[in-house]
Design a protein around this motif. Structure first.
Motif, PDB file in Angstrom:
ATOM      1  N   ARG A 166      -1.785  -4.085   8.721  1.00 43.65           N
ATOM      2  CA  ARG A 166      -0.949  -4.503   7.636  1.00 43.65           C
ATOM      3  C   ARG A 166      -0.316  -3.472   6.710  1.00 43.65           C
ATOM      4  NH1 ARG A 166      -4.052 -10.068   5.932  1.00 43.65           N
ATOM      5  NH2 ARG A 166      -4.281 -11.167   8.060  1.00 43.65           N
ATOM      6  N   HIS A 167      -1.269  -2.598   6.240  1.00 43.48           N
ATOM      7  CA  HIS A 167      -1.243  -1.619   5.339  1.00 43.48           C
ATOM      8  C   HIS A 167      -1.206  -0.055   5.773  1.00 43.48           C
ATOM      9  CE1 HIS A 167      -2.427  -5.126   2.946  1.00 43.48           C
ATOM     10  NE2 HIS A 167      -3.609  -5.097   3.493  1.00 43.48           N
ATOM     11  N   ALA A 168      -1.312   0.129   6.979  1.00 44.29           N
ATOM     12  CA  ALA A 168      -1.522   1.518   7.630  1.00 44.29           C
ATOM     13  C   ALA A 168      -1.130   1.459   8.859  1.00 44.29           C
ATOM     14  CB  ALA A 168      -3.168   1.962   7.262  1.00 44.29           C
ATOM     15  N   ARG A 169      -0.937   2.793   9.419  1.00 47.77           N
ATOM     16  CA  ARG A 169      -0.424   3.111  10.646  1.00 47.77           C
ATOM     17  C   ARG A 169      -1.592   3.562  11.619  1.00 47.77           C
ATOM     18  NH1 ARG A 169       1.226   7.966  12.658  1.00 47.77           N
ATOM     19  NH2 ARG A 169       1.298   8.919  10.484  1.00 47.77           N
ATOM     20  N   ARG A 170      -1.798   2.891  12.682  1.00 49.13           N
ATOM     21  CA  ARG A 170      -2.880   3.009  13.579  1.00 49.13           C
ATOM     22  C   ARG A 170      -2.503   4.134  14.494  1.00 49.13           C
ATOM     23  NH1 ARG A 170      -5.944  -1.441  17.193  1.00 49.13           N
ATOM     24  NH2 ARG A 170      -3.578  -1.623  18.099  1.00 49.13           N
ATOM     25  N   ILE A 177      -6.478  -2.009   0.783  1.00 46.23           N
ATOM     26  CA  ILE A 177      -6.760  -1.008   1.782  1.00 46.23           C
ATOM     27  C   ILE A 177      -8.225  -0.829   1.783  1.00 46.23           C
ATOM     28  CG2 ILE A 177      -6.387   1.137   2.587  1.00 46.23           C
ATOM     29  CD1 ILE A 177      -3.182   1.074   1.576  1.00 46.23           C
ATOM     30  N   PHE A 178      -8.522  -0.599   0.704  1.00 48.88           N
ATOM     31  CA  PHE A 178      -9.880  -0.165   0.530  1.00 48.88           C
ATOM     32  C   PHE A 178     -10.780  -1.330   1.047  1.00 48.88           C
ATOM     33  CE2 PHE A 178      -8.914   3.147  -2.578  1.00 48.88           C
ATOM     34  CZ  PHE A 178      -9.501   4.422  -1.972  1.00 48.88           C
ATOM     35  N   SER A 179     -10.444  -2.245   0.578  1.00 45.95           N
ATOM     36  CA  SER A 179     -11.383  -3.621   0.891  1.00 45.95           C
ATOM     37  C   SER A 179     -11.521  -3.796   2.764  1.00 45.95           C
ATOM     38  CB  SER A 179     -10.838  -5.062   0.403  1.00 45.95           C
ATOM     39  OG  SER A 179     -11.000  -4.883  -0.962  1.00 45.95           O
TER      40      SER A 179
END
Length: 717
Positions: A451-455, A554-556
């Protein structure tokens, strides 16, 4: 029939016989009441009396021998209710099993399972409660009671016992407060879910009584799960037989583990516990295993996705737990768990709640629930993996410990991953490999970082890197830190206090194109993890506080996920704090302060990259585990980079890559782009890549950088 099946059938027959024997005694009291009422029935000669059960019919039905469960007749048990008519007494009196067995029809065959007596003990029923329960369920077991109840209710259509009829058969009535109190919602019969009072529009004496089918089935010896709980949210896990002298699960030192101590306490007395997990799914499995090892069946309830607060099944869940003498394990908790916690906590059933959110005392302030952080399950990952894989055929040179070291999985997750890896290897028709293990382990992590980053699925290894010895050695050290952090920081206790996490954070610094992002991908691939590249455009927000919220999400997720997190161009959010000259400076510094605090408690693996190391705040540098400087490649390294990029490409024999590397000072990223350009030029001609194609690609990169392009060079002559 197997021995286990035969034993279960015999137990069921014993329970059924015990219940029918009690109903035989109830039938005697029904017959006596029919006799009394029909002796002076003024409507006996009524020509419309056919709409009712006649006194003669009632007498005849009452005189029929009761069903004994085998198609024959059972001898009447004899005796009145508890040996005499109910004559009041304390409504709070709760008999033990032996006292409850003095209720209707206590005489039964030797060795029969007296489930009604056991039920009375578990639910705290008085002798009158048990009589009411048996009176209400009689038509569900023996349909001969239906016309008799219809006659006694003076309504052939009302074939269930009413409140007045049940109390009349006990020698009392709804005019006695102690007897009437047995139908209060807080009384054991109703609060325990054993009895339902129907027809709310009628006065209490005329309301019908019904016993839920699950209770009837249990008293008849059926131990199947309540159909109300069989929708998928509730799983029944049977108790595990313990070895002699064993008191519960223990850790590797032989001492009882946290789960073992909790299970031992739950087996002694009811308790309610809330466990806060650091990572989803890590607390439920060890606690469930500990409870089962302590001899308690477990009802595992997953309320996620249910409407409201997830408390709809609480009543049926508590009833099932009491019927089985089971513990209840609930979680992850829904977003609003107050109703669920209040419905389950503070009862006479051991209940364990778990979730990632902290416990709120306002959920159930009077339930006596105590909360704590769930510790690590203490499982040695390598040992659990070895036990789970058993004798599965593995590929040669397979290092299981190195393959599974980066994954922070609980014992139950490891077992699921091992089953999935074994099935995947069987599907491929090959022995088990590192790839099978790592693929299955990644699925257990269930990342939500997409949801928050590109894999990025790593596709390169260390053999694809061209770096000087020093940064290459630091990258290998980074891999070792990620693999052994649980041992060093956890088992060896080299982590300092202050709430610091077990994360590994590295900074890759160097000019653009020197291999920072590629190295992060290599590290992730070596660990068997996915790489998630944080899109800073989706993180940074102009509104105050929104950037911190996005970063916290993101950190969580990274804390709970086995993955490598990459902050590319990290100086955009990890930059130096400045002197406060305006409100904008103050809020910018708050963002940096938040990141400094968050890195302290980080549990995952993160890589920060920057083109200008001097832009990174010194306070961040102190919190970094490694700083890797990526130098600009020299001529020899540029030659190696050209060869690496063109390794799988058809090339002419006279490329002279060393000459091109000396003439064009390009970074690794620029060399890759130049090699791609050369490949397209050669593919367009339908030929192999030539030296001129290589030089044309290099000249193209020089122009993109705005550098002077040499027209010719004697080195090419």
């Amino acid at each position: 029939m197997s021995g286990t099946a035969a034993k279960g059938t015999a137990a069921s027959e014993n329970a059924s016989g015990a219940l029918l024997s009690r109903l035989a005694g109830l039938r005697e009291r029904v017959a006596a009441l029919v006799e009394r009422r029909s002796a002076d029935d003024p409507t006996a000669a009524d020509p419309l009396r056919g709409l009712y059960v006649t006194p003669e019919t009632a007498r005849r039905l009452a005189a029929l021998p009761p069903v004994d469960g085998t198609g024959g007749a059972a001898a009447a048990a004899g005796g009145g209710y508890a040996g005499q008519a109910y004559a009041g007494g304390s409504d709070d009196e709760v008999p033990d099993a032996s006292e409850a067995s003095g209720a209707p029809g206590a005489s039964e065959a030797p060795g029969a399972s007296d489930r009604p007596a056991a039920l009375a003990a578990r639910f705290g029923l008085s002798a009158l409660d048990l009589h009411i329960l048996l009176t209400a369920l009689a038509p569900d077991v023996d349909r001969g009671f239906e016309p008799l109840y219809g006659y006694l209710n003076d309504d052939v259509g009302r074939r269930r016992a009413t409140v007045a009829l049940a109390l009349d058969l006990a020698g009392t009535g709804p005019y006695e407060p102690a007897a009437r109190a047995r139908f209060h919602p807080a009384a054991p019969l109703l609060s325990g879910g054993l009895l339902v009072i129907e027809q709310e529009d009628r006065p209490l004496p005329g309301r019908a009584l019904r016993v839920p089918e699950r209770v009837v089935a249990h008293l008849l010896g059926d131990d199947g799960l309540d159909p109300e709980l069989s929708g998928g949210e509730v799983e029944l896990l049977s108790a595990v037989q313990r070895a002699a002298g064993r008191t519960g699960s223990g850790d590797r030192s032989g001492e009882p583990s946290f789960a073992g101590r909790l299970a031992a306490l739950a087996s002694e007395r009811p308790l309610a516990v809330h466990l806060r997990e650091r990572r989803p799914g890590t607390a439920a499995a060890p606690v469930t295993d500990g409870l089962r090892s302590a001899g308690l069946p477990v009802l595992r309830y997953r309320p996620e996705g249910r409407d409201g607060e997830g408390a709809g099944l609480a009543g049926a869940l508590l009833r099932e737990a009491r019927l089985r003498r089971a513990a209840v394990v609930v979680g992850p908790l829904p977003e609003r768990p107050q109703g669920l916690v209040r419905a389950l906590a503070g009862r006479d059933v051991p209940v364990v709640f778990f979730g990632s959110e902290p416990y709120d005392p306002g959920w159930a302030p009077d339930a006596g629930l105590f909360a704590m952080d769930a510790p690590d399950d203490g499982a040695a990952a390598g040992e659990v993996w070895s036990a789970a894989l058993g004798s599965v055929e593995v590929a040669g040179g397979f290092d299981l410990a190195a393959a599974v070291a980066p994954y922070r999985l609980g014992a139950a997750q490891i077992r699921r991953a091992a089953r999935a890896a074994t099935a995947l290897a069987a599907f491929d028709g090959t022995p088990l490999t590192t790839a099978h293990i790592q693929h299955s382990a990644r699925q257990q992590s269930a990342p939500l970082l997409d949801r928050h980053a590109r894999r990025v699925r790593p596709a390169v290894g260390f053999d694809g890197l061209v770096l000087p010895p020093e940064p290459l050695a630091l990258l290998h050290e980074l891999v070792q830190r990620a693999r052994h952090r649980e041992k060093v920081l956890g088992q060896w206790r080299l982590r300092t206090g202050g709430g610091r996490g077990r994360g590994v954070v590295a900074l890759f610094a160097g000019d653009s194109g020197t291999g920072k992002t590629l190295s992060a991908e290599v590290v992730a691939g070596e660990l068997g993890l996915d790489l998630y590249v944080v899109e800073l455009s989706a993180v940074v927000d102009k509104y105050i506080g929104e950037t911190e919220k996005n970063l916290e999400q993101i950190f969580s997720e990274a804390d709970r996920t086995d993955a490598v997190l990459l902050f590319d161009e990290a100086d955009a959010v990890f930059g130096k704090r400045s002197e406060v000259k305006s409100s904008h400076d103050r809020y910018a510094n708050l963002e940096s302060a938040y990141l400094l605090q968050r890195l302290e408690a980080f549990d995952g693996i993160a890589v920060l990259t920057t083109n200008l190391r001097a832009n990174i705040d010194d306070a961040f540098t102190r919190r970094l585990d490694l700083v890797v400087d990526f130098p600009f490649p020299d001529a020899e390294q540029r030659t190696a980079l050209w060869r690496s990029c063109l390794a799988a490409t058809p090339c002419a024999d006279d490329l002279a890559l060393d000459v091109c590397a000396k003439e064009f000072e390009l970074s690794g990223g620029a060399i890759r782009s130049a090699a791609v350009t050369a490949g397209y030029l050669a593919a367009g001609r339908g030929e192999a890549v030539s030296a001129e194609d290589v030089r044309a690609g290099a000249r193209r990169e020089y122009r993109k950088m705005g550098r002077l392009v040499p027209d010719a060079s004697p080195l090419w002559d």
